[in-house]
Scaffold this active site. Structure first.
Site, short mmCIF file in Angstrom:
data_model
loop_
_atom_site.label_atom_id
_atom_site.label_comp_id
_atom_site.label_asym_id
_atom_site.label_seq_id
_atom_site.Cartn_x
_atom_site.Cartn_y
_atom_site.Cartn_z
CE LYS A 47 38.64 31.41 -46.22
NZ LYS A 47 38.65 31.38 -47.73
CD GLU A 59 38.98 29.37 -51.59
OE1 GLU A 59 38.55 30.38 -50.98
OE2 GLU A 59 38.38 28.27 -51.58
NE ARG A 60 36.08 31.40 -56.22
CZ ARG A 60 34.85 31.28 -56.69
NH1 ARG A 60 34.68 31.04 -57.98
NH2 ARG A 60 33.80 31.38 -55.92
CB CYS A 112 25.52 40.39 -53.18
SG CYS A 112 25.92 41.90 -52.35
CD GLU A 166 23.70 34.48 -56.00
OE1 GLU A 166 24.08 33.54 -55.28
OE2 GLU A 166 23.92 35.67 -55.73
P1 NAD Z 1 31.37 31.16 -51.58
O1 NAD Z 1 30.24 30.90 -50.65
O2 NAD Z 1 31.78 30.11 -52.53
O3 NAD Z 1 32.70 31.50 -50.73
C1 NAD Z 1 32.71 32.49 -49.73
C2 NAD Z 1 33.77 32.13 -48.68
O4 NAD Z 1 33.43 30.90 -48.06
C3 NAD Z 1 35.17 31.96 -49.26
O5 NAD Z 1 36.10 32.55 -48.37
C4 NAD Z 1 35.34 30.44 -49.33
O6 NAD Z 1 36.68 30.03 -49.14
C5 NAD Z 1 34.48 29.95 -48.19
N1 NAD Z 1 33.84 28.65 -48.47
C6 NAD Z 1 33.39 28.21 -49.67
N2 NAD Z 1 32.82 26.99 -49.54
C7 NAD Z 1 32.91 26.66 -48.23
C8 NAD Z 1 32.49 25.52 -47.48
N3 NAD Z 1 31.87 24.49 -48.06
N4 NAD Z 1 32.74 25.50 -46.16
C9 NAD Z 1 33.36 26.55 -45.57
N5 NAD Z 1 33.78 27.65 -46.23
C10 NAD Z 1 33.55 27.72 -47.54
O7 NAD Z 1 31.02 32.54 -52.34
P2 NAD Z 1 31.78 33.21 -53.56
O8 NAD Z 1 31.56 32.41 -54.80
O9 NAD Z 1 33.17 33.57 -53.18
O10 NAD Z 1 30.98 34.59 -53.66
C11 NAD Z 1 29.79 34.74 -54.41
C12 NAD Z 1 28.57 34.62 -53.53
O11 NAD Z 1 28.62 35.58 -52.48
C13 NAD Z 1 27.28 34.91 -54.28
O12 NAD Z 1 26.31 33.98 -53.87
C14 NAD Z 1 26.91 36.31 -53.83
O13 NAD Z 1 25.55 36.62 -53.91
C15 NAD Z 1 27.39 36.30 -52.42
N6 NAD Z 1 27.61 37.63 -51.92
C16 NAD Z 1 26.70 38.13 -51.03
C17 NAD Z 1 26.85 39.42 -50.54
C18 NAD Z 1 25.86 40.00 -49.60
O14 NAD Z 1 26.08 41.10 -49.11
N7 NAD Z 1 24.78 39.32 -49.26
C19 NAD Z 1 27.95 40.20 -50.96
C20 NAD Z 1 28.85 39.64 -51.87
C21 NAD Z 1 28.68 38.35 -52.33
#
Ligand code: NAD
Length: 491
Positions: free
Chosen positions: A175, A178-179, A283, A384
């Site tokens: 999954k 979606e962006r 990240c 962050e």
């Molecule tokens: P996000 O948490 O908004 O979304 C990640 C995924 O979760 C997406 O597929 C989204 O559809 C889903 N999602 C979002 N909200 C949800 C909810 N309420 N319930 C269930 N699923 C949900 O993250 P993002 O904005 O796409 O990515 C940026 C974030 O990811 C930053 O905080 C970054 O630090 C983190 N990140 C961490 C790592 C790492 O290795 N620790 C790597 C890359 C990115």
């Protein structure tokens, strides 16, 4: 030309989910709609998981040496299509072409490592644990496993998990964010071309409802997640409450310490790339630099210079060093956080808000921003930002700097810049972070090492990549056997 409608891959068939809402996929450099992505409802998830579960017995019984042939082919196909894949990442995610290709290379590296699955998933054994009794440990796949991934590395992060899951004999349901779902459409077509049987690799597009359906589905055995900390916590809690394995990587606020003996030009170059590369949406981006002693002046001058001269623009244009952030909402959030930092006493040494790029008036651009003198214990130094904003803090000694670095709840990465081996050793030993860099600004582990976040940057025990991923995607079975020698006298 009509805007394309993206599809799911279910049981080997590309399909549009019935009754699904859809969301636009936007080019952050132009604000133009590139495609429509379906937001799959729970029924579509059920269909996808059931098709994957049906494919599992035959895939599990396929010898591991045969399974990895599809991974070898996937690597070659990704190399073949790397230009087109990189362009797609830049269009939907905003980063520069070089950054897009770089992330794909790190993704391919995981496919290479997982191709060693015949050795990686070996068990171990002992003869005669008691007289005439032998004991063996086997690793067996779990079944259907799911990956839920963020927007910032669409060509790499799914591959921290997928190749290991598949090589070990699981069926994998992805999954994606979606962006940025367009890169994944291409990747899935390559999986089909590589010869993974129908249902072994699946794609279900969507948002929260889609994720919740995966977390609650009884046939999903394990969940790998990467995204923000609040969502990581939520997913870890819900998946484990439903009896699933979970590995959930969260957000970050990565500190780097610069000592006065560091090579200042090299440190600045590396840290500027770490803080402003991928528009700070990594990240492992350094977001706080703690200078020690005389390093303050030398480093501040140089980093501000870099912030002012970094070339911001459309990622496919030559010479561009930094693209836009992912969305207007993200840019607004970053503006608001910088305002809050100034209210906390921060001094703007470089203010990248209000940036414009010729020919891209609608894009979500910011220039690099550097903020000094914020309260090291205030919100700004701990939140962050996920944009090209660097905070400068100062300490008198290395110990004080390490204490400031360790005051964070996140533990994704910490870096030190020095020419002293003893300082490096003290830092390495004391710092509370899972990925540590010495004279490095992005300490991203190679695929054969785990991506070792700590604290609020990770929930679980086994991380993505390498041997951790092999352990996560297999369960151990211990077999104890007795074959009395008397029985052999029959032959
Ligand atoms: P996000 O948490 O908004 O979304 C990640 C995924 O979760 C997406 O597929 C989204 O559809 C889903 N999602 C979002 N909200 C949800 C909810 N309420 N319930 C269930 N699923 C949900 O993250 P993002 O904005 O796409 O990515 C940026 C974030 O990811 C930053 O905080 C970054 O630090 C983190 N990140 C961490 C790592 C790492 O290795 N620790 C790597 C890359 C990115």
């Amino acid at each position: 030309m009509a805007t394309p409608e993206l599809l799911n891959l279910v049981g080997g068939e590309w399909r549009r989910p019935e009754g699904a809402d859809r969301a636009p996929v936007t080019n952050p450099a132009t604000a133009e709609t590139l495609a429509w992505v379906p937001l799959s409802p729970a029924g579509e998830v059920d269909l996808t998981v059931r098709a994957a579960a049906a494919a599992f017995p035959a895939w599990r019984d396929t010898p591991v040496g045969d399974r990895v042939q599809s991974l070898f082919r996937l690597k070659a196909l990704m190399e073949r299509d790397i230009v087109e894949l990189s362009r797609t990442i830049t269009l939907e995610c905003g980063k520069t072409y070089a950054e897009s290709e770089g992330e794909l290379r790190r993704g391919i590296e995981n496919v290479e490592v997982a191709s060693g699955m015949p050795s990686l998933m070996q068990g171990y054994n002992n003869e005669d644990v008691a007289r005439g009794i032998d004991e063996h440990l086997f690793r067996q796949p779990l079944g259907v496993v799911a990956g839920i991934t963020p927007f910032n590395f669409p060509g790499m992060i799914p591959l921290w998990f997928m190749p290991y899951a598949l090589g070990a004999g699981n069926c994998f349901v992805l999954k994606p964010s979606e962006r940025v779902p367009m890169t994944t459409q291409h990747l899935m077509r390559l999986c089909q071309e590589a010869g993974f049987p129908d249902g072994v690799v699946s794609l279900v597009n969507g948002g929260k409802e889609t994720v919740d359906a995966l977390l609650d589905h009884p046939q999903v055995r394990a969940v790998s997640f990467v995204g923000s900390t609040p969502v990581a916590k939520y997913i870890y809690a819900r998946a484990t409450a439903n009896g699933k394995r979970a590995q959930c990587q969260g957000g970050a606020k990565n500190p780097a310490i610069v000592l006065p003996d560091a090579d200042m030009d090299m440190s600045t170059r590396i840290l500027a790339d770490s803080a402003f590369g991928c528009a700070g949406q990594r990240c492992l981006a350094t977001s706080v630099v703690i200078t020690v002693g005389e390093a303050r002046e030398a480093f501040s001058e140089r980093i501000v210079d870099d912030a002012h001269t970094r070339r911001v623009g459309f990622g496919l244009d030559d010479g561009v060093q930094m693209g836009p952030v992912i969305s207007e909402a993200s840019r607004e959030r970053i503006h608001g956080l910088v305002d809050a930092g100034v209210r906390e006493g921060g001094r703007l040494l470089a203010d990248g808000r209000g940036a414009t790029v010729d020919g891209f008036a609608d894009g979500y651009f910011l220039h690099p921003t550097v903020v000094a003198d914020v309260d090291p214990h205030g919100d700004f130094a701990h939140t962050e930002i996920f944009g090209p904003v660097l905070t400068l803090l100062h300490a008198d000694t290395l110990d004080d700097a390490i204490a400031l670095a360790n005051a964070r709840a996140f533990g994704n990465q910490a870096c030190l810049f020095t020419t002293s081996g003893a300082a490096a050793r003290a830092f390495r030993h004391q710092v509370k972070a899972g990925n540590v860099g010495i004279n490095l600004g992005v300490a991203a582990p190679m695929a054969y090492f785990p991506f070792s976040g700590w604290g609020d940057s990770f929930f679980g025990d086994l991380h993505g990549q390498g041997r951790h991923a092999v352990e996560f995607f297999t369960e151990t079975k211990v077999v104890i056997e007795r074959w009395p020698s008397a029985w052999s006298r029959r032959f």
